[in-house]
Design an enzyme around this catalytic site. Sequence first.
Site, PDB file in Angstrom:
ATOM      1  N   LYS A  35      -0.084  -4.843  13.188  1.00 53.88           N
ATOM      2  CA  LYS A  35       1.324  -4.512  13.415  1.00 53.88           C
ATOM      3  C   LYS A  35       1.674  -4.972  14.826  1.00 53.88           C
ATOM      4  O   LYS A  35       1.965  -4.159  15.710  1.00 53.88           O
ATOM      5  CB  LYS A  35       1.531  -2.998  13.259  1.00 53.88           C
ATOM      6  CG  LYS A  35       1.641  -2.533  11.813  1.00 53.88           C
ATOM      7  CD  LYS A  35       2.971  -2.910  11.142  1.00 53.88           C
ATOM      8  CE  LYS A  35       4.113  -2.046  11.633  1.00 53.88           C
ATOM      9  NZ  LYS A  35       5.384  -2.431  10.943  1.00 53.88           N
ATOM     10  N   ASP A  86      -8.033   0.525  -0.422  1.00 53.74           N
ATOM     11  CA  ASP A  86      -7.777   1.422  -1.560  1.00 53.74           C
ATOM     12  C   ASP A  86      -6.707   0.812  -2.460  1.00 53.74           C
ATOM     13  O   ASP A  86      -6.817   0.802  -3.680  1.00 53.74           O
ATOM     14  CB  ASP A  86      -7.286   2.798  -1.080  1.00 53.74           C
ATOM     15  CG  ASP A  86      -8.388   3.847  -1.092  1.00 53.74           C
ATOM     16  OD1 ASP A  86      -9.555   3.453  -0.869  1.00 53.74           O
ATOM     17  OD2 ASP A  86      -8.090   5.031  -1.316  1.00 53.74           O
ATOM     18  N   ASP A 105      -8.778   0.645   5.723  1.00 57.44           N
ATOM     19  CA  ASP A 105      -9.011   1.806   4.867  1.00 57.44           C
ATOM     20  C   ASP A 105      -7.911   1.899   3.810  1.00 57.44           C
ATOM     21  O   ASP A 105      -8.176   2.049   2.621  1.00 57.44           O
ATOM     22  CB  ASP A 105      -9.030   3.067   5.736  1.00 57.44           C
ATOM     23  CG  ASP A 105      -9.282   4.326   4.926  1.00 57.44           C
ATOM     24  OD1 ASP A 105     -10.198   4.310   4.082  1.00 57.44           O
ATOM     25  OD2 ASP A 105      -8.545   5.311   5.127  1.00 57.44           O
ATOM     26  N   TYR A 109     -10.115   5.332  14.510  1.00 55.54           N
ATOM     27  CA  TYR A 109     -11.144   6.255  14.019  1.00 55.54           C
ATOM     28  C   TYR A 109     -12.014   6.791  15.154  1.00 55.54           C
ATOM     29  O   TYR A 109     -12.563   7.879  15.058  1.00 55.54           O
ATOM     30  CB  TYR A 109     -12.055   5.559  12.996  1.00 55.54           C
ATOM     31  CG  TYR A 109     -11.579   5.620  11.570  1.00 55.54           C
ATOM     32  CD1 TYR A 109     -10.316   5.164  11.224  1.00 55.54           C
ATOM     33  CD2 TYR A 109     -12.403   6.121  10.571  1.00 55.54           C
ATOM     34  CE1 TYR A 109      -9.888   5.203   9.909  1.00 55.54           C
ATOM     35  CE2 TYR A 109     -11.979   6.160   9.248  1.00 55.54           C
ATOM     36  CZ  TYR A 109     -10.723   5.701   8.923  1.00 55.54           C
ATOM     37  OH  TYR A 109     -10.307   5.732   7.619  1.00 55.54           O
ATOM     38  N   ASP A 168       2.475  -3.667   6.863  1.00 53.79           N
ATOM     39  CA  ASP A 168       3.376  -3.148   5.825  1.00 53.79           C
ATOM     40  C   ASP A 168       3.716  -4.254   4.825  1.00 53.79           C
ATOM     41  O   ASP A 168       3.721  -4.056   3.607  1.00 53.79           O
ATOM     42  CB  ASP A 168       4.648  -2.527   6.440  1.00 53.79           C
ATOM     43  CG  ASP A 168       5.344  -3.445   7.445  1.00 53.79           C
ATOM     44  OD1 ASP A 168       4.726  -4.444   7.890  1.00 53.79           O
ATOM     45  OD2 ASP A 168       6.513  -3.174   7.784  1.00 53.79           O
TER      46      ASP A 168
HETATM   47  C1  IPM Z   1     -13.690   5.008   3.177  1.00 55.66           C
HETATM   48  C2  IPM Z   1     -13.426   6.475   3.257  1.00 55.66           C
HETATM   49  C3  IPM Z   1     -13.890   6.963   4.619  1.00 55.66           C
HETATM   50  C4  IPM Z   1     -13.048   6.278   5.661  1.00 55.66           C
HETATM   51  C5  IPM Z   1     -13.891   8.495   4.795  1.00 55.66           C
HETATM   52  C6  IPM Z   1     -14.689   9.179   3.714  1.00 55.66           C
HETATM   53  C7  IPM Z   1     -14.380   8.888   6.147  1.00 55.66           C
HETATM   54  O1  IPM Z   1     -12.091   6.735   3.005  1.00 55.66           O
HETATM   55  O2  IPM Z   1     -14.867   4.604   3.318  1.00 55.66           O
HETATM   56  O3  IPM Z   1     -12.746   4.253   2.939  1.00 55.66           O
HETATM   57  O4  IPM Z   1     -11.927   6.724   5.959  1.00 55.66           O
HETATM   58  O5  IPM Z   1     -13.520   5.296   6.216  1.00 55.66           O
HETATM   59 MG    MG Z   2     -10.979   5.061   2.392  1.00 56.62          MG
END
Ligand code: IPM
Ligand code: MG
Length: 370
Positions: A194, A255, A251, A143, A227
């Site tokens: 990884k 999710d 990230d 990032y 993975d």
């Molecule tokens: C998260 C989001 C952020 C990230 C974005 C909005 C920059 O996806 O907090 O997971 O990628 O960190």
């Molecule tokens: Mg995110």
Amino acid sequence: MLANKTLLLLPGDGIGPEVMAQARRVLNWLQKTNRASFEISEDLVGGAAIDVHGVPVTEATMVRALAADAILFGSVGGPKWDSVPFDIRPEAALLRLRKDLGVFANLRPAKVFDALVDSSSLKPELVRGLDIMIVRECIGGIYFGEPRGVETLPDGQQRGINTEVYTTSEIERVGRVAFDLARKRGKRVASVEKSNVMESGLLWRQVMTALRNAEYPDVELSHVLADNCAMQLVRTPKQFDVIVTSNLFGDILSDLASMLTGSLGMLPSATLGAPDSLGHRHALYEPIHGSAPDIAGKGLANPLAQMLSFAMLLRYSFGMDEDALLIERACTNVLASGLRTADVMAPGCARVGTHVMGEAVVRELDKLAA
Ligand code: IPM
Ligand code: MG
């Protein structure tokens, strides 16, 4: 009652302001019942700040953020700002806040509420009782790594570049957060990278192993390739206790893990910096869900993740565990009573909007505290 604590609220865009309004009711409830006293300020961030100031976060907001004891953040972004330059996109505000506050450890719990077991895309028996804590490194890795950018090659092609970088100390400090959390939970950490293809991943693995052996011999450490971790999370998610990983893998995996629980709208997060000599640390709390522009302004959004983020704030920034638990219990009871926002609606339940859900939680708080 505790002394004044300064809070900065940054509702942001989309459903952010709607769900923040409900978290504010919980906050007001705590003040009204003399459980806490906060000095609250609120500011624009993301697209809302772009519209007024031309930037996603102003210097004045950054000064306030750095001075605040804790920040409660909503969500940023939306199609309206899709064409603004990359470095001043709404999301850039969040990245700048994380970076300048130095909040390197992003705690993302994926916890299944009993009442919502059937909302999961996995079979109930795979997720009932699920309680994973993902610790995502948050201000390093690809990032922020240099070099980055898009360059034009001699032959006229373009080349996009981002760089994954981690130093020993960056890995150690996030590792300590994960091991410390594991000690209070199931005493197991899965370190995810990884290392089979990336040198930075191999370093990550070596540093985590050394840290565990030197400081946390009582915690079980396993190494899982990213993975494979994704696969294991949908196969047998309950095998995990604490997962610690890089910014990008965290990230993605957070999710994935959050969806195991049935709704993104339920999950809070905390992003913490290093404590100073007095034990103070910067901290940013936000729901895992985004700004959901498709339902923004309609009063449909689930406010529970924002309210639960506020509970995390009480716990991690102010040590107010009892009040945090009270809020968590209130949210759990309201769900158990059958009230549901659209995202977690189930047969036989009563569908309500953002405001009614918030009200129900406050009413439940009254009951619990009586
Ligand atoms: C998260 C989001 C952020 C990230 C974005 C909005 C920059 O996806 O907090 O997971 O990628 O960190
Ligand atoms: Mg995110």
